[in-house]
Design a protein around this motif. Sequence first.
Motif, PDB file in Angstrom:
ATOM      1  N   HIS A  76       0.839  -1.193   0.000  1.00  0.00           N
ATOM      2  CA  HIS A  76       0.000   0.000   0.000  1.00  0.00           C
ATOM      3  C   HIS A  76       0.877   1.246   0.000  1.00  0.00           C
ATOM      4  O   HIS A  76       1.947   1.256   0.587  1.00  0.00           O
ATOM      5  CB  HIS A  76      -0.890  -0.006   1.237  1.00  0.00           C
ATOM      6  CG  HIS A  76      -1.687  -1.267   1.358  1.00  0.00           C
ATOM      7  ND1 HIS A  76      -1.187  -2.385   1.987  1.00  0.00           N
ATOM      8  CD2 HIS A  76      -2.905  -1.603   0.893  1.00  0.00           C
ATOM      9  CE1 HIS A  76      -2.086  -3.352   1.923  1.00  0.00           C
ATOM     10  NE2 HIS A  76      -3.141  -2.909   1.264  1.00  0.00           N
TER      11      HIS A  76
ATOM     12  N   LEU B 239      -3.828   8.542 -10.430  1.00  0.00           N
ATOM     13  CA  LEU B 239      -4.347   7.551  -9.478  1.00  0.00           C
ATOM     14  C   LEU B 239      -5.877   7.540  -9.489  1.00  0.00           C
ATOM     15  O   LEU B 239      -6.497   6.474  -9.456  1.00  0.00           O
ATOM     16  CB  LEU B 239      -3.807   7.805  -8.071  1.00  0.00           C
ATOM     17  CG  LEU B 239      -2.341   7.451  -7.861  1.00  0.00           C
ATOM     18  CD1 LEU B 239      -1.860   7.925  -6.484  1.00  0.00           C
ATOM     19  CD2 LEU B 239      -2.096   5.962  -8.026  1.00  0.00           C
ATOM     20  N   ASP B 240      -6.488   8.720  -9.577  1.00  0.00           N
ATOM     21  CA  ASP B 240      -7.958   8.787  -9.678  1.00  0.00           C
ATOM     22  C   ASP B 240      -8.452   8.068 -10.923  1.00  0.00           C
ATOM     23  O   ASP B 240      -9.431   7.318 -10.874  1.00  0.00           O
ATOM     24  CB  ASP B 240      -8.436  10.238  -9.691  1.00  0.00           C
ATOM     25  CG  ASP B 240      -8.362  10.901  -8.325  1.00  0.00           C
ATOM     26  OD1 ASP B 240      -8.252  10.185  -7.301  1.00  0.00           O
ATOM     27  OD2 ASP B 240      -8.396  12.152  -8.274  1.00  0.00           O
TER      28      ASP B 240
ATOM     29  N   GLN C 217      -9.233   3.654   2.707  1.00  0.00           N
ATOM     30  CA  GLN C 217      -9.033   4.598   3.805  1.00  0.00           C
ATOM     31  C   GLN C 217      -9.079   3.774   5.076  1.00  0.00           C
ATOM     32  O   GLN C 217     -10.127   3.253   5.446  1.00  0.00           O
ATOM     33  CB  GLN C 217     -10.093   5.684   3.804  1.00  0.00           C
ATOM     34  CG  GLN C 217      -9.843   6.685   2.692  1.00  0.00           C
ATOM     35  CD  GLN C 217     -10.680   7.915   2.843  1.00  0.00           C
ATOM     36  OE1 GLN C 217     -11.862   7.872   2.581  1.00  0.00           O
ATOM     37  NE2 GLN C 217     -10.050   8.992   3.262  1.00  0.00           N
TER      38      GLN C 217
ATOM     39  N   SER D  77      -5.967   8.702   1.724  1.00  0.00           N
ATOM     40  CA  SER D  77      -6.215   7.516   0.903  1.00  0.00           C
ATOM     41  C   SER D  77      -4.928   6.748   0.673  1.00  0.00           C
ATOM     42  O   SER D  77      -3.861   7.329   0.484  1.00  0.00           O
ATOM     43  CB  SER D  77      -6.780   7.931  -0.462  1.00  0.00           C
ATOM     44  OG  SER D  77      -8.054   8.487  -0.307  1.00  0.00           O
ATOM     45  N   TYR D  78      -5.057   5.438   0.679  1.00  0.00           N
ATOM     46  CA  TYR D  78      -3.970   4.534   0.344  1.00  0.00           C
ATOM     47  C   TYR D  78      -4.394   3.710  -0.855  1.00  0.00           C
ATOM     48  O   TYR D  78      -5.575   3.426  -1.035  1.00  0.00           O
ATOM     49  CB  TYR D  78      -3.615   3.622   1.532  1.00  0.00           C
ATOM     50  CG  TYR D  78      -2.974   4.400   2.639  1.00  0.00           C
ATOM     51  CD1 TYR D  78      -1.594   4.519   2.708  1.00  0.00           C
ATOM     52  CD2 TYR D  78      -3.745   5.066   3.583  1.00  0.00           C
ATOM     53  CE1 TYR D  78      -1.001   5.275   3.705  1.00  0.00           C
ATOM     54  CE2 TYR D  78      -3.158   5.819   4.576  1.00  0.00           C
ATOM     55  CZ  TYR D  78      -1.790   5.923   4.630  1.00  0.00           C
ATOM     56  OH  TYR D  78      -1.195   6.680   5.606  1.00  0.00           O
ATOM     57  N   TYR D  79      -3.434   3.340  -1.666  1.00  0.00           N
ATOM     58  CA  TYR D  79      -3.708   2.664  -2.923  1.00  0.00           C
ATOM     59  C   TYR D  79      -2.934   1.353  -2.999  1.00  0.00           C
ATOM     60  O   TYR D  79      -1.914   1.185  -2.346  1.00  0.00           O
ATOM     61  CB  TYR D  79      -3.276   3.555  -4.103  1.00  0.00           C
ATOM     62  CG  TYR D  79      -3.959   4.891  -4.119  1.00  0.00           C
ATOM     63  CD1 TYR D  79      -5.139   5.083  -4.831  1.00  0.00           C
ATOM     64  CD2 TYR D  79      -3.427   5.975  -3.420  1.00  0.00           C
ATOM     65  CE1 TYR D  79      -5.769   6.321  -4.845  1.00  0.00           C
ATOM     66  CE2 TYR D  79      -4.055   7.205  -3.428  1.00  0.00           C
ATOM     67  CZ  TYR D  79      -5.221   7.374  -4.139  1.00  0.00           C
ATOM     68  OH  TYR D  79      -5.853   8.592  -4.148  1.00  0.00           O
TER      69      TYR D  79
ATOM     70  N   VAL E 202      -8.153   4.309 -10.482  1.00  0.00           N
ATOM     71  CA  VAL E 202      -9.221   3.791  -9.621  1.00  0.00           C
ATOM     72  C   VAL E 202     -10.511   3.666 -10.436  1.00  0.00           C
ATOM     73  O   VAL E 202     -11.198   2.643 -10.386  1.00  0.00           O
ATOM     74  CB  VAL E 202      -9.436   4.691  -8.385  1.00  0.00           C
ATOM     75  CG1 VAL E 202     -10.724   4.324  -7.651  1.00  0.00           C
ATOM     76  CG2 VAL E 202      -8.237   4.600  -7.444  1.00  0.00           C
TER      77      VAL E 202
ATOM     78  N   ARG F  27      -8.539   1.930  -4.001  1.00  0.00           N
ATOM     79  CA  ARG F  27      -8.306   2.973  -2.991  1.00  0.00           C
ATOM     80  C   ARG F  27      -8.873   2.487  -1.652  1.00  0.00           C
ATOM     81  O   ARG F  27      -9.962   1.932  -1.611  1.00  0.00           O
ATOM     82  CB  ARG F  27      -8.997   4.267  -3.396  1.00  0.00           C
ATOM     83  CG  ARG F  27      -8.826   5.393  -2.390  1.00  0.00           C
ATOM     84  CD  ARG F  27      -9.581   6.646  -2.783  1.00  0.00           C
ATOM     85  NE  ARG F  27      -9.098   7.115  -4.062  1.00  0.00           N
ATOM     86  CZ  ARG F  27      -9.879   7.654  -4.995  1.00  0.00           C
ATOM     87  NH1 ARG F  27     -11.168   7.787  -4.805  1.00  0.00           N
ATOM     88  NH2 ARG F  27      -9.378   8.059  -6.135  1.00  0.00           N
TER      89      ARG F  27
ATOM     90  N   ASP G 273       0.570   5.878  -0.429  1.00  0.00           N
ATOM     91  CA  ASP G 273      -0.280   7.042  -0.671  1.00  0.00           C
ATOM     92  C   ASP G 273       0.274   7.801  -1.870  1.00  0.00           C
ATOM     93  O   ASP G 273       1.348   7.474  -2.392  1.00  0.00           O
ATOM     94  CB  ASP G 273      -0.412   7.919   0.589  1.00  0.00           C
ATOM     95  CG  ASP G 273       0.879   8.586   1.029  1.00  0.00           C
ATOM     96  OD1 ASP G 273       1.728   8.901   0.176  1.00  0.00           O
ATOM     97  OD2 ASP G 273       1.037   8.812   2.240  1.00  0.00           O
TER      98      ASP G 273
END
Length: 166
Positions: A45, A71-72, A84, A90-92, A75, A82, A47
């Motif tokens: 994970h 990143l958006d 939380q 947010s973590y990815y 997703v 994503r 950010d």
Amino acid sequence: MATPALQETINEVKEIFREYLKNNGHRQTPERFMVLEEVYKSDGHFDADDMFFKMKDTGYRVSRATVYNTLDLLVECGLVQRHQFRQNQSYYERAYAYRQHDHIICDECGAIMEFCDPRIFEIQSLIQRLHDFDISGHSLHFYGKCNNPDTCDRKPDLKLKEPRKE
């Protein structure tokens, strides 16, 4: 250097992303594909700032806004997930060709541990049938305190940490 299997996955996700951008009227910039590639070379994970600084330290010329916006998009097209974990940040993590898993998060040290239990998939399938509902995914997080004295003897940082690899 990426393994042949990882390189094959990267090529596949690039093609998926290329199609997504084209079909949704977004530009196909080299920077977006650099972010995608770094996401799939990363484990665990992260950010958006982690990714930005990692890319900057590696010599990529990419802006923080490009990392966040990419990143958006990733997703939206299902290539990145994503999370939380009890925080505003947010973590990815990568989502394509990555086994379904859930998370255990330590409230003390912030360690994130992944686990996979086939019974959860069975429950999901049962709920789908009982409620005549097409489930596209799920997110399950357990919170508590890990029993690792090497990591839990300190207070949590502002950001979550990956568990130590031993």
